[in-house]
Scaffold this motif. Structure first.
Motif, PDB file in Angstrom:
ATOM      1  N   VAL A   1       0.839  -1.203   0.000  1.00 53.53           N
ATOM      2  CA  VAL A   1       0.000   0.000   0.000  1.00 53.53           C
ATOM      3  C   VAL A   1       0.873   1.250   0.000  1.00 53.53           C
ATOM      4  N   MET A   2       1.907   1.265   0.836  1.00 53.32           N
ATOM      5  CA  MET A   2       2.810   2.415   0.899  1.00 53.32           C
ATOM      6  C   MET A   2       3.462   2.671  -0.458  1.00 53.32           C
ATOM      7  N   CYS A   3       3.959   1.608  -1.096  1.00 51.06           N
ATOM      8  CA  CYS A   3       4.618   1.763  -2.391  1.00 51.06           C
ATOM      9  C   CYS A   3       3.653   2.303  -3.438  1.00 51.06           C
ATOM     10  N   MET A   4       2.431   1.799  -3.467  1.00 53.45           N
ATOM     11  CA  MET A   4       1.448   2.253  -4.462  1.00 53.45           C
ATOM     12  C   MET A   4       1.051   3.709  -4.225  1.00 53.45           C
ATOM     13  N   VAL A   5       0.899   4.098  -2.955  1.00 53.29           N
ATOM     14  CA  VAL A   5       0.544   5.481  -2.640  1.00 53.29           C
ATOM     15  C   VAL A   5       1.625   6.436  -3.134  1.00 53.29           C
ATOM     16  N   VAL A   6       2.892   6.090  -2.886  1.00 54.22           N
ATOM     17  CA  VAL A   6       3.995   6.940  -3.338  1.00 54.22           C
ATOM     18  C   VAL A   6       4.094   6.922  -4.861  1.00 54.22           C
ATOM     19  N   PHE A   7       3.889   5.755  -5.467  1.00 50.84           N
ATOM     20  CA  PHE A   7       3.947   5.634  -6.930  1.00 50.84           C
ATOM     21  C   PHE A   7       2.909   6.531  -7.597  1.00 50.84           C
ATOM     22  N   TRP A   8       1.745   6.649  -6.970  1.00 54.59           N
ATOM     23  CA  TRP A   8       0.682   7.490  -7.513  1.00 54.59           C
ATOM     24  C   TRP A   8       0.902   8.978  -7.237  1.00 54.59           C
ATOM     25  N   GLY A   9       2.037   9.331  -6.642  1.00 57.19           N
ATOM     26  CA  GLY A   9       2.415  10.732  -6.510  1.00 57.19           C
ATOM     27  C   GLY A   9       2.130  11.378  -5.179  1.00 57.19           C
ATOM     28  N   ASN A  10       1.624  10.608  -4.211  1.00 62.36           N
ATOM     29  CA  ASN A  10       1.342  11.174  -2.896  1.00 62.36           C
ATOM     30  C   ASN A  10       2.515  10.870  -1.968  1.00 62.36           C
ATOM     31  N   ASP A  11       3.497  11.758  -1.931  1.00 64.86           N
ATOM     32  CA  ASP A  11       4.709  11.524  -1.139  1.00 64.86           C
ATOM     33  C   ASP A  11       4.840  12.532   0.007  1.00 64.86           C
ATOM     34  N   GLN A  12       3.717  12.958   0.570  1.00 62.16           N
ATOM     35  CA  GLN A  12       3.754  13.882   1.696  1.00 62.16           C
ATOM     36  C   GLN A  12       4.533  13.267   2.860  1.00 62.16           C
ATOM     37  N   PHE A  13       5.278  14.099   3.547  1.00 63.19           N
ATOM     38  CA  PHE A  13       6.185  13.611   4.577  1.00 63.19           C
ATOM     39  C   PHE A  13       5.453  12.897   5.707  1.00 63.19           C
ATOM     40  N   LEU A  14       4.427  13.524   6.269  1.00 61.25           N
ATOM     41  CA  LEU A  14       3.730  12.929   7.405  1.00 61.25           C
ATOM     42  C   LEU A  14       3.044  11.622   7.019  1.00 61.25           C
ATOM     43  N   LEU A  15       2.542  11.546   5.801  1.00 61.20           N
ATOM     44  CA  LEU A  15       1.908  10.316   5.338  1.00 61.20           C
ATOM     45  C   LEU A  15       2.947   9.207   5.199  1.00 61.20           C
ATOM     46  N   LEU A  16       4.118   9.542   4.666  1.00 68.20           N
ATOM     47  CA  LEU A  16       5.184   8.542   4.528  1.00 68.20           C
ATOM     48  C   LEU A  16       5.624   8.028   5.888  1.00 68.20           C
ATOM     49  N   VAL A  17       5.786   8.930   6.849  1.00 65.30           N
ATOM     50  CA  VAL A  17       6.188   8.515   8.195  1.00 65.30           C
ATOM     51  C   VAL A  17       5.139   7.598   8.800  1.00 65.30           C
ATOM     52  N   ALA A  18       3.865   7.926   8.614  1.00 61.74           N
ATOM     53  CA  ALA A  18       2.784   7.098   9.163  1.00 61.74           C
ATOM     54  C   ALA A  18       2.781   5.708   8.529  1.00 61.74           C
ATOM     55  N   MET A  19       3.034   5.627   7.224  1.00 58.04           N
ATOM     56  CA  MET A  19       3.044   4.332   6.547  1.00 58.04           C
ATOM     57  C   MET A  19       4.264   3.508   6.947  1.00 58.04           C
ATOM     58  N   LEU A  20       5.408   4.158   7.105  1.00 60.09           N
ATOM     59  CA  LEU A  20       6.596   3.447   7.593  1.00 60.09           C
ATOM     60  C   LEU A  20       6.374   2.931   9.006  1.00 60.09           C
ATOM     61  N   LEU A  21       5.721   3.736   9.827  1.00 60.32           N
ATOM     62  CA  LEU A  21       5.400   3.329  11.195  1.00 60.32           C
ATOM     63  C   LEU A  21       4.529   2.072  11.194  1.00 60.32           C
ATOM     64  N   THR A  22       3.563   2.013  10.290  1.00 58.53           N
ATOM     65  CA  THR A  22       2.685   0.846  10.197  1.00 58.53           C
ATOM     66  C   THR A  22       3.473  -0.402   9.803  1.00 58.53           C
ATOM     67  N   CYS A  23       4.347  -0.273   8.815  1.00 60.68           N
ATOM     68  CA  CYS A  23       5.191  -1.406   8.411  1.00 60.68           C
ATOM     69  C   CYS A  23       6.039  -1.892   9.579  1.00 60.68           C
ATOM     70  N   ASN A  24       6.593  -0.963  10.327  1.00 63.21           N
ATOM     71  CA  ASN A  24       7.471  -1.335  11.438  1.00 63.21           C
ATOM     72  C   ASN A  24       6.709  -2.004  12.579  1.00 63.21           C
ATOM     73  N   ILE A  25       5.434  -1.685  12.724  1.00 62.99           N
ATOM     74  CA  ILE A  25       4.620  -2.362  13.739  1.00 62.99           C
ATOM     75  C   ILE A  25       4.579  -3.864  13.457  1.00 62.99           C
TER      76      ILE A  25
END
Length: 399
Positions: free
Chosen positions: A292-316
């Motif tokens: 999901v994180m990769c697809m969101v970034v691929f579609w052009g949504n690379d906002q910083f807070l969103l990326l941090v939140a998605m990385l946080l989810t993966c790390n959980i």
């Protein structure tokens, strides 16, 4: 929780911090190192690669050595070498010298990667071992929470070389802790005299065990995803998103927070549902969240807070995958726990080093290469978990 259990977790956790501190504390300095030594970004990233290669390969020697001589003598050797190499890094005159000295650091740090895992196996198996492993990881969480922040605080007034001097001092303190407080957990009558054939035979036994190899690969892919982040985070956060070194340190700590909080639930979940089930579901969560994180970034949504939140989810999810798979991989290999821990650690570190190389080659300063690398690791870990643990409710590995 018994006092001895907590004491052992603190000792092993603080010793295990030595390796991560040597990574996390100097990450904010990578751009400064490249600039000060007149090196390109890729050369600065090689200081990570050389460290991880040595960190991985040398565990193959520390593990058998700890089975032969006891856990403490090889640990002493590694900590002394790490201290001397850290001082050398602080004095490095060129990027080439720094890369070589980082390799020596990795040689020393390998001792505190494999040996504490063998000590855990000397004491416990099953859920208790997972509980001790996750408690150790809670202590290790000091590193990603505080080390980058301390490093960035030092860099501004004293420069990047001061980071390595502090690392040397902290390692000396760890050595003193090992000498005075860590008991020898492998008694003389359990030690294995050095025989090359026996060591190669142990490696052969482990590599022919599909469950061991599969679980080691699952944990290794989780580690590889994090190493991809390590290789790119400082440049991505400071250049692409414009963060200061201190802001980078805080964002880095937040990303690590999810891993270490969820890891504290691994033992309880394993006791309730079974560790095999935890690995299966956690790898599924890691794969889905990373895709999901990769697809969101691929579609052009690379906002910083969103990326941090998605990385946080993966790390959980990684907080459940890594400690549980590590414990399970050693579960049926108690007589050669040191060798099993060393081989597993070596394979995982080499997989992490490969991830750094591949991610660095395609890194273009944007978040897409990083998220793609993490997604590949997530999907691969899911596939391997389904192939390895298919139909397995508990582990029975024949010798």
């Amino acid at each position: 929780m018994k006092l001895n259990f907590i004491k052992m977790a603190l000792i092993l956790g603080l010793l295990s911090c030595v390796g991560p501190v040597a990574i996390d504390m100097y990450l904010p300095a990578l751009p400064d190192i490249a600039q000060d030594l007149g090196a390109p970004i890729e050369a600065a990233q090689y200081t990570l690669i050389s460290y991880f290669v040595a960190f991985g390969v040398c565990q193959l020697f520390y593990g058998p050595a700890s089975d032969m001589f006891g856990r403490k003598p090889p640990l002493y050797f590694g900590l002394v070498l790490f201290t001397l190499a850290s001082i050398g890094c602080a004095l490095a005159p060129s990027i080439e010298a720094l890369i070589a000295l980082r390799f020596l650091q990795g040689v020393g740090a390998a001792s505190v990667m494999s040996i504490p895992r063998a000590v855990i196996r000397d004491y416990y198996t099953g859920t208790q071992a997972t509980r001790l492993m996750t408690t150790v990881m809670l202590v290790i969480s000091i590193s990603p929470m505080l080390a980058p922040l301390i490093g960035s605080t030092l860099i501004v007034p004293f420069g990047w070389r001061s980071v390595f001097l502090l690392i040397a001092l902290l390692t000396l303190a760890s050595l003193l802790l090992a000498v005075t407080s860590l008991p020898e957990t492998l008694h003389h009558h359990h030690r294995v005299p050095f025989r090359l054939n026996a060591m190669l035979g142990a490696f052969s036994t482990l590599l022919r065990d599909p469950v061991y190899v599969g679980l080691t690969s699952i944990g290794g892919l989780g580690i590889a995803s994090f190493f991809s982040f390590l290789a790119t985070a400082s440049f991505l956060y400071t250049d692409f998103y414009g963060l200061t070194p201190t802001e980078f340190s805080l964002a880095f700590a937040l990303n690590a927070l999810g891993f270490f909080i969820s890891s504290q639930f691994a033992a309880n979940l394993g006791a309730r549902f079974g560790s095999v089930v935890v690995v299966k579901w956690a790898t599924a969560g890691f794969a889905i969240s990373s895709l999901v994180m990769c697809m969101v970034v691929f579609w052009g949504n690379d906002q910083f807070l969103l990326l941090v939140a998605m990385l946080l989810t993966c790390n959980i999810f990684l907080g459940l995958v890594i400690p549980t798979s590590m414990v399970l991989s050693l579960e049926e290999h108690g007589p050669i726990a040191g060798t099993a821990a060393a081989l597993g650690g070596a394979l995982q570190m080499l997989l992490g080093a490969l991830a750094i190389v591949l991610t660095s080659l395609v890194f273009d300063g944007t978040p897409l290469p990083l998220t793609a690398a993490i997604a590949v690791c997530g999907v691969s870990s899911l596939i391997i978990s389904r192939l390895t643990l298919r139909g397995i409710a508990h582990l029975v590995v024949p010798y």
